[in-house]
Write an enzyme that holds these catalytic residues in place. Structure first.
Site, PDB file in Angstrom:
ATOM      1  N   HIS A 114       5.791   2.110   2.607  1.00  8.44           N
ATOM      2  CA  HIS A 114       4.930   3.069   3.314  1.00  8.44           C
ATOM      3  C   HIS A 114       4.931   2.713   4.792  1.00  8.44           C
ATOM      4  O   HIS A 114       4.962   1.533   5.155  1.00  8.44           O
ATOM      5  CB  HIS A 114       3.486   3.002   2.783  1.00  8.44           C
ATOM      6  CG  HIS A 114       2.698   4.223   3.095  1.00  8.44           C
ATOM      7  ND1 HIS A 114       2.093   4.391   4.315  1.00  8.44           N
ATOM      8  CD2 HIS A 114       2.451   5.351   2.389  1.00  8.44           C
ATOM      9  CE1 HIS A 114       1.486   5.573   4.328  1.00  8.44           C
ATOM     10  NE2 HIS A 114       1.690   6.175   3.165  1.00  8.44           N
ATOM     11  N   ASP A 162       3.155   7.558  -4.841  1.00 10.20           N
ATOM     12  CA  ASP A 162       4.076   8.311  -5.716  1.00 10.20           C
ATOM     13  C   ASP A 162       4.558   7.518  -6.916  1.00 10.20           C
ATOM     14  O   ASP A 162       5.247   8.077  -7.775  1.00 10.20           O
ATOM     15  CB  ASP A 162       5.281   8.782  -4.887  1.00 10.20           C
ATOM     16  CG  ASP A 162       4.866   9.842  -3.889  1.00 10.20           C
ATOM     17  OD1 ASP A 162       5.073   9.646  -2.682  1.00 10.20           O
ATOM     18  OD2 ASP A 162       4.282  10.847  -4.318  1.00 10.20           O
TER      19      ASP A 162
END
Ligand code: SDX
Length: 378
Positions: A260, A314
């Site tokens: 991320h 996700d």
């Protein structure tokens, strides 16, 4: 005075916002100052959407009106359904969603984006109708009629009903509603920033959301949840996880659902989604994908923890949707129908700024070249 070159404005504050905040070092996500853990434990997606859009938890009366308004606006014009019936059934659901949302705006031309009352109804329609469009496409593409929404069902319960024509188990609606809360907003992510750029031209909210949907589709952003489940299915069994991870990293290929730009610890949403998957499995049996995912995370941590690369939102979300029997290519549309409240919150917040987004560039081309006629070119 030119600013330092920062590709894609990485790490550059491009807006001021009071909607959400991420502490990437501590793994903290707050919506209007409230931790997402608290919202998942105590709120609903619809109440959270109100909080994001209007800046405060609604009073009893505000929540009742907001819920009634959204419920009454779940239906879409029959021409939107007819439009989707003309789309190629093998097309990606994010393309169908983007086409339908862009067309939606044609029915509501009141596009004076300074009209507060009109803006409220635009937000109501988009929050209410995206789930109906996603569920309709899921059925139309396989030749089934769309199932009209039921006003007597809660937001998430109704979406799952429109997908299958049966009222889902209560635990499915609870888990799904928490998934929507966790996907609703996340500061200046790519799809939100896309929408803000569109909004800065004073384009209408339907066009803003259609542009954000396009950005969310990419596999580096919202499209990752689909890729994760395909990756887990490719691995097949927990015993193959370690070998897969080692080979993938050796091939310099990214592990989908990991990493991320902001979080340098495990995404707090991944932590909650992992516990939601366990809650779901307790109620309706486990998923082999979950066992594979846990082994992938274990193997990946040996190589990626040191680089601050951990599971993101996700990684576990798709396992939940897969257990609910939702097609894998519908996972990113689920992300979009949750994130629409975040996109619209930034749209509303930004309207007060009324400033066109127009960054600069560092020109790397040539100057003062002459035109060469076609017959003189090599
Ligand atoms: C979302 O911004 C948001 O808030 C987004 C989001 C939201 O709620 O809106 O949180 C939702 O989009 C989550 C991210 C979903 N995408 C994926 O899961 C795709 C896989 N992840 C990567 O593509 C990547 O981690 C990004 C795109 C998410 C972030 O990458 P960065 O910050 O641009 O970092 P990078 O690609 O430049 O990588 C830096 C290093 C590289 O190694 P080196 O070349 O320096 O040796 O980290 C490595 C990368 O190879 N790396 C990974 C990796 N992610 C980064 N290595 C293996 N697997 C990965 N997943």
């Amino acid at each position: 005075m030119p600013h330092d070159f920062m590709p894609g404005l990485a790490g550059v504050p491009a807006a001021k916002s009071a909607i959400s905040d991420v502490d990437g070092a501590r793994g903290v996500l707050e919506y209007r100052g409230i931790r997402v853990e608290e919202l998942c434990a105590s709120s609903s997606y619809l109440e959270t959407a109100y909080l994001l859009l209007f800046g405060h938890l609604p009073s009893r009366g505000e929540l009742s009106k907001w819920t009634e308004d959204v419920t009454r606006h779940r239906r879409v014009k029959f021409t939107i359904i007819d439009l989707m019936k003309c789309l190629p059934e093998h097309g990606h659901p994010m393309d169908a969603l983007q086409a339908a949302v862009a067309a939606l705006g044609m029915f509501y031309p009141g596009r004076n984006v300074k009209d507060v009352e009109n803006n409220y109804w635009s937000a109501v329609r988009l929050v209410a109708k995206l789930p109906t469009i996603v569920a309709a496409w899921a059925r139309l593409r396989r030749g089934d009629e769309a199932i009209p929404p039921r006003d007597d069902l809660e937001f998430s319960e109704n979406f799952l009903y429109m997908m299958t024509e049966s009222v889902p188990p209560a635990v499915w609606s609870e888990v799904f509603d928490d998934c929507l809360i966790l996907h609703a907003e996340h500061t200046m992510n790519a799809s939100t920033f896309t929408g803000m750029i569109t909004a800065s031209t004073l384009a209408d909210p339907y066009t803003v959301v259609a542009s954000s949907i396009g950005s969310l589709k990419g596999p580096l952003h919202g499209g990752a949840n689909e890729e994760v489940v395909q990756m887990l299915k490719e691995i097949g069994t927990p015993g193959h996880a370690r070998e897969f991870v080692v080979q993938r990293l050796a091939d310099k290929r990214k592990l989908m659902g990991f990493g991320h730009r902001v979080y340098k610890v495990k995404d707090p949403r991944a932590v909650i989604l992992q516990s939601l998957s366990v809650k779901l499995f307790k109620a309706c049996g486990s998923s082999p994908l979950y066992d594979v995912a846990v082994e992938v995370e274990r193997a990946a941590s040996e190589h990626l923890d040191a680089k601050g690369i951990y599971p993101n939102v996700d990684f576990y979300s798709g396992i939940i949707y897969d257990k609910m029997g939702i097609d894998v290519d519908l996972f990113t549309p689920l992300f979009a129908m949750a994130r629409v409240s975040g996109w619209l919150a930034h749209w509303l917040e930004q309207l007060h700024e009324n400033k066109l987004f127009r960054p600069d560039q560092i020109y790397s081309g040539e100057h003062n070249r002459s035109y060469v006629p076609l017959n003189e070119r090599s």
